[in-house]
Structure formats: structure tokens, C-alpha cells
Design an enzyme around this catalytic site. Sequence first.
Site, PDB file in Angstrom:
ATOM      1  N   CYS A 174     -10.111  21.205 -24.169  1.00 31.31           N
ATOM      2  CA  CYS A 174     -10.980  20.239 -24.847  1.00 31.31           C
ATOM      3  C   CYS A 174     -12.458  20.568 -24.669  1.00 31.31           C
ATOM      4  O   CYS A 174     -13.305  20.015 -25.374  1.00 31.31           O
ATOM      5  CB  CYS A 174     -10.697  18.833 -24.356  1.00 31.31           C
ATOM      6  SG  CYS A 174      -8.972  18.382 -24.536  1.00 31.31           S
ATOM      7  N   HIS A 225     -16.628  14.312 -25.826  1.00 34.87           N
ATOM      8  CA  HIS A 225     -15.241  14.569 -26.215  1.00 34.87           C
ATOM      9  C   HIS A 225     -14.510  13.244 -26.401  1.00 34.87           C
ATOM     10  O   HIS A 225     -14.627  12.332 -25.574  1.00 34.87           O
ATOM     11  CB  HIS A 225     -14.556  15.424 -25.143  1.00 34.87           C
ATOM     12  CG  HIS A 225     -13.081  15.540 -25.347  1.00 34.87           C
ATOM     13  ND1 HIS A 225     -12.518  15.846 -26.573  1.00 34.87           N
ATOM     14  CD2 HIS A 225     -12.033  15.368 -24.488  1.00 34.87           C
ATOM     15  CE1 HIS A 225     -11.207  15.865 -26.456  1.00 34.87           C
ATOM     16  NE2 HIS A 225     -10.886  15.581 -25.204  1.00 34.87           N
ATOM     17  N   ASN A 278      -7.399  12.265 -30.387  1.00 30.62           N
ATOM     18  CA  ASN A 278      -8.004  13.318 -29.549  1.00 30.62           C
ATOM     19  C   ASN A 278      -7.706  14.670 -30.202  1.00 30.62           C
ATOM     20  O   ASN A 278      -6.549  15.090 -30.237  1.00 30.62           O
ATOM     21  CB  ASN A 278      -7.396  13.219 -28.146  1.00 30.62           C
ATOM     22  CG  ASN A 278      -7.923  14.286 -27.200  1.00 30.62           C
ATOM     23  OD1 ASN A 278      -8.520  15.263 -27.623  1.00 30.62           O
ATOM     24  ND2 ASN A 278      -7.668  14.106 -25.922  1.00 30.62           N
TER      25      ASN A 278
HETATM   26  O1  UT7 Z   1      -8.382  15.600 -23.867  1.00 27.30           O
HETATM   27  C1  UT7 Z   1      -7.724  15.625 -22.661  1.00 27.30           C
HETATM   28  C2  UT7 Z   1      -8.184  14.560 -21.836  1.00 27.30           C
HETATM   29  N1  UT7 Z   1      -7.179  13.529 -21.749  1.00 27.30           N
HETATM   30  C3  UT7 Z   1      -7.540  12.349 -21.346  1.00 27.30           C
HETATM   31  O2  UT7 Z   1      -8.707  12.090 -21.153  1.00 27.30           O
HETATM   32  C4  UT7 Z   1      -6.479  11.310 -21.102  1.00 27.30           C
HETATM   33  C5  UT7 Z   1      -6.923  10.386 -20.010  1.00 27.30           C
HETATM   34  N2  UT7 Z   1      -5.951   9.358 -19.727  1.00 27.30           N
HETATM   35  C6  UT7 Z   1      -5.770   8.269 -20.490  1.00 27.30           C
HETATM   36  O3  UT7 Z   1      -6.449   8.123 -21.468  1.00 27.30           O
HETATM   37  C7  UT7 Z   1      -4.749   7.243 -20.075  1.00 27.30           C
HETATM   38  O4  UT7 Z   1      -4.265   7.566 -18.792  1.00 27.30           O
HETATM   39  C8  UT7 Z   1      -3.558   7.148 -21.075  1.00 27.30           C
HETATM   40  C9  UT7 Z   1      -4.033   6.517 -22.380  1.00 27.30           C
HETATM   41  C10 UT7 Z   1      -2.981   8.518 -21.348  1.00 27.30           C
HETATM   42  C11 UT7 Z   1      -2.447   6.272 -20.509  1.00 27.30           C
HETATM   43  O5  UT7 Z   1      -2.954   4.988 -20.185  1.00 27.30           O
HETATM   44  P1  UT7 Z   1      -2.534   4.319 -18.789  1.00 27.30           P
HETATM   45  O6  UT7 Z   1      -3.182   3.007 -18.758  1.00 27.30           O
HETATM   46  O7  UT7 Z   1      -2.890   5.303 -17.722  1.00 27.30           O
HETATM   47  O8  UT7 Z   1      -0.967   4.121 -18.967  1.00 27.30           O
HETATM   48  P2  UT7 Z   1       0.211   4.628 -18.031  1.00 27.30           P
HETATM   49  O9  UT7 Z   1       0.407   6.088 -18.188  1.00 27.30           O
HETATM   50  O10 UT7 Z   1      -0.012   4.086 -16.649  1.00 27.30           O
HETATM   51  O11 UT7 Z   1       1.448   3.885 -18.634  1.00 27.30           O
HETATM   52  C12 UT7 Z   1       1.568   2.454 -18.561  1.00 27.30           C
HETATM   53  C13 UT7 Z   1       2.848   2.022 -19.219  1.00 27.30           C
HETATM   54  C14 UT7 Z   1       4.090   2.745 -18.718  1.00 27.30           C
HETATM   55  O12 UT7 Z   1       5.137   1.801 -18.690  1.00 27.30           O
HETATM   56  P3  UT7 Z   1       5.576   1.091 -17.307  1.00 27.30           P
HETATM   57  O13 UT7 Z   1       5.980   2.206 -16.407  1.00 27.30           O
HETATM   58  O14 UT7 Z   1       4.352   0.368 -16.834  1.00 27.30           O
HETATM   59  O15 UT7 Z   1       6.686   0.199 -17.712  1.00 27.30           O
HETATM   60  C15 UT7 Z   1       4.384   3.743 -19.810  1.00 27.30           C
HETATM   61  O16 UT7 Z   1       5.749   4.082 -19.884  1.00 27.30           O
HETATM   62  O17 UT7 Z   1       2.772   2.291 -20.635  1.00 27.30           O
HETATM   63  C16 UT7 Z   1       3.971   2.989 -21.040  1.00 27.30           C
HETATM   64  N3  UT7 Z   1       3.629   3.859 -22.167  1.00 27.30           N
HETATM   65  C17 UT7 Z   1       3.692   3.451 -23.437  1.00 27.30           C
HETATM   66  N4  UT7 Z   1       4.064   2.283 -24.000  1.00 27.30           N
HETATM   67  C18 UT7 Z   1       3.983   2.209 -25.329  1.00 27.30           C
HETATM   68  C19 UT7 Z   1       3.193   5.137 -22.124  1.00 27.30           C
HETATM   69  N5  UT7 Z   1       2.954   5.574 -23.363  1.00 27.30           N
HETATM   70  C20 UT7 Z   1       3.248   4.557 -24.203  1.00 27.30           C
HETATM   71  C21 UT7 Z   1       3.217   4.397 -25.593  1.00 27.30           C
HETATM   72  N6  UT7 Z   1       3.563   3.224 -26.125  1.00 27.30           N
HETATM   73  N7  UT7 Z   1       2.787   5.403 -26.425  1.00 27.30           N
END
Ligand code: UT7
Length: 335
Positions: free
Chosen positions: A125, A262, A292
Amino acid sequence: MNFVPDDKRITEIDMGTKIIGTGSCLPETVVTNDDLSEIMDTSDEWIRTRTGIRERHLAKDETTAGMSAEAARRAMDNAGITAQDIDLIIAGTVTADHVVPSCACEIQAAIGAEHAVAFDINAACSGFMFALNIAHAYLQTGVYKTALIVGAETLSRIMDWNDRSTCVLFGDGAGAVVVQRTDHGGLLAFDQGSDGVRGSVLSCANRTNNNPLAETSRQLEYVHMDGQEVYRFAVTTVPASVIKTVEEAGLTVADIDYFVLHQANARILQAVAKRLKLSEDKFPISLDHCGNISAASVPVLLDEMNRQGLLKPGMKIAMSGFGGGLTWASAVLEW
Ligand code: UT7
């Protein structure tokens, strides 16, 4: 960091690097969060509240080189130059259509930039920002005069479409800028860095060894991301890198008109704005309609701003990319 040597042996050291044209190209097909919720267990509400993304463009027939060439043509048109004027083409991408030839060589062929030297760089990125800073180094030495810098990705081809935690975040597209040596203004300072030790938090394995001696499988892998680790990396590294670059340019963050960062997650942009104690209005957004797009995100956003007439001569712009590697790169420029 700048390239001005202490003994000033290089005579053209006062040269800067100015963006004289921008262009972008996104795939025709728009996929909304609701569209995704029809094919996987997700929802518009989850994606929007966690990321700010509403929709993204995904390639059907479009290729990385094809979108790049179109973005390049638009950037050349905006700059008022022809392909004959280009000395150097650098493409930041991790999704070139071929291992060889490079995306940059394919762009060269497509636009007919026969005098240019062309190569890709892989900084995920941060790829566009790395490419811009490399071009700046070349231009400052006087080796080249006019460069085409492209950030382009067809990320949808390296996503695991069974992994809702990654595939909903990314999109496809290409952005390009034309840069030229200038005797005042332009790129004032840059900072870039890498942390390979933490590389596994955002990875995508290449093909494994298929020679007769190898015992590994032939399976290709898809993007794997520890989202929370990448988030923590972003909200600490980006503000530090931006502040360092702004100070290197002899400015304060209050002097900066726009922070073109980004586009990974709106919450990251909000966190950086908060760290810098600035209004979120200074942090323009394209991730809501692009998702992204990795190396393409900064030049696509810059092109949108340019075409909306938001960028005026003399404005100070801070740009920053961050992501896989891990890598990060920032630059401050006078428009
Ligand atoms: O360009 C590269 C740079 N990348 C980034 O900057 C990404 C940085 N990270 C983020 O933006 C965030 O960490 C994410 C948006 C990727 C994820 O957000 P989060 O608040 O960290 O969510 P999480 O991974 O902790 O997941 C929370 C819950 C989980 O369920 P449980 O275990 O709490 O029941 C996931 O299974 O959300 C669930 N989940 C979803 N639910 C619905 C994960 N993906 C999805 C989805 N739809 N697409």
C-alpha cells in the site's frame, strides 16, 4: 530525508519535483456492501461502521496494466505532455498482470513512451509513495526530467473470497501522476521506512517451488491480514511519519492544507486527525466509494481532488502510504 549533499557537488541540487498532472481509472463494475451481503455472511452496517466503505469497483475484464495505461493517458493529458516526453516510469503494484514483463514495461508499451526506462516496485500500500520518492531522487540528481508514477492494483484477484474479514475491504483501480523537475516548490521533504520483522501481519504468498526436487505444494495463497495489528501499526506509525516529514519541510501540521493518506479505513484517518489535533475536514476520503485500493489509493484520491479543483497553487499537501511489508512512506509538497 533529502538528497542535498553536504559538499554540494551536484550542481542541480536546488531542483524540486512537481506533480504537473494526475489521472485515474477505476473498473466499470461497482459492487455495493449490499451486493456482497448477498454472496457472503456480512452486512452493509458492519462494513460501513467498521471501515467507512460503501462500495468498491471490481475488475471484470480490466487488467492492472490496462487501467494503469488509461490513468497514465489521463495524467499526461492533464499535464499537457506526450508519452515522448517521459524519461522514467515507475509502477507501484503487488498485482502486476505478469511476473515478467513488469507492469511499468506494459504501460510503456501501451502508451508508446519509447524513451522511458520502466520498472515496478513492491511496497504494497506504500508502493505509490515509494515510487514517488524514488522518482524524486532520480530527478534531483538530474538523471531524468519527466517521470510517470503509477499506483495500480487488481486486488480482487488475490483476495480469498471465502474470508469476509479481508475481501470486503479491498477494491481495484489505478492512479497516475506526471512529475517534473522544477526550480521551486514541489516535493519539500519525505520519509519512508520498513519493518520486515512484522511482515507476517499482512501477507500474500507467491507460488511455491515446483521443481522436481521440491516437496512443497503448488497451491497459491491469498491475502492474509491480522487487521487489528495492522490497525495499531497504522495509527502509531502514520502520525509519527507525517509529523517528521512536515517538520523536515520546515512547516507545522497546521500549515498543511490537506492530508492525502492511504485509504484503508475511515477510523484510521479519524485517529490520525485526532493525534495531530486537526479537523477531519483536512483528511479527504475516497475509500467510501473505492474501498482500499492499496498502492492506487493515494494517486486516485489526489486525482479526484485535482479534478474537483480543490488543489490550488501554493497549497501544502502531506501524503502518506502504509501497509504490507510492513512499509510506510510520507511526503510533503507544495502544489
Ligand atoms: O491497506 C492495508 C492496511 N490495512 C488496514 O489498515 C486494515 C486495518 N484494520 C482494520 O481496518 C480493522 O481491523 C478491520 C476493519 C479489518 C476489522 O475491524 P475490527 O474491528 O478489528 O474487527 P475484528 O477483526 O475484531 O472482527 C470483529 C467481529 C468478528 O466476530 P466475533 O469474533 O466478534 O464474533 C468477526 O468475525 O466481526 C466479524 N467480522 C465480520 N462480520 C461481518 C469480520 N469480518 C466481517 C464482515 N462482516 N465482513
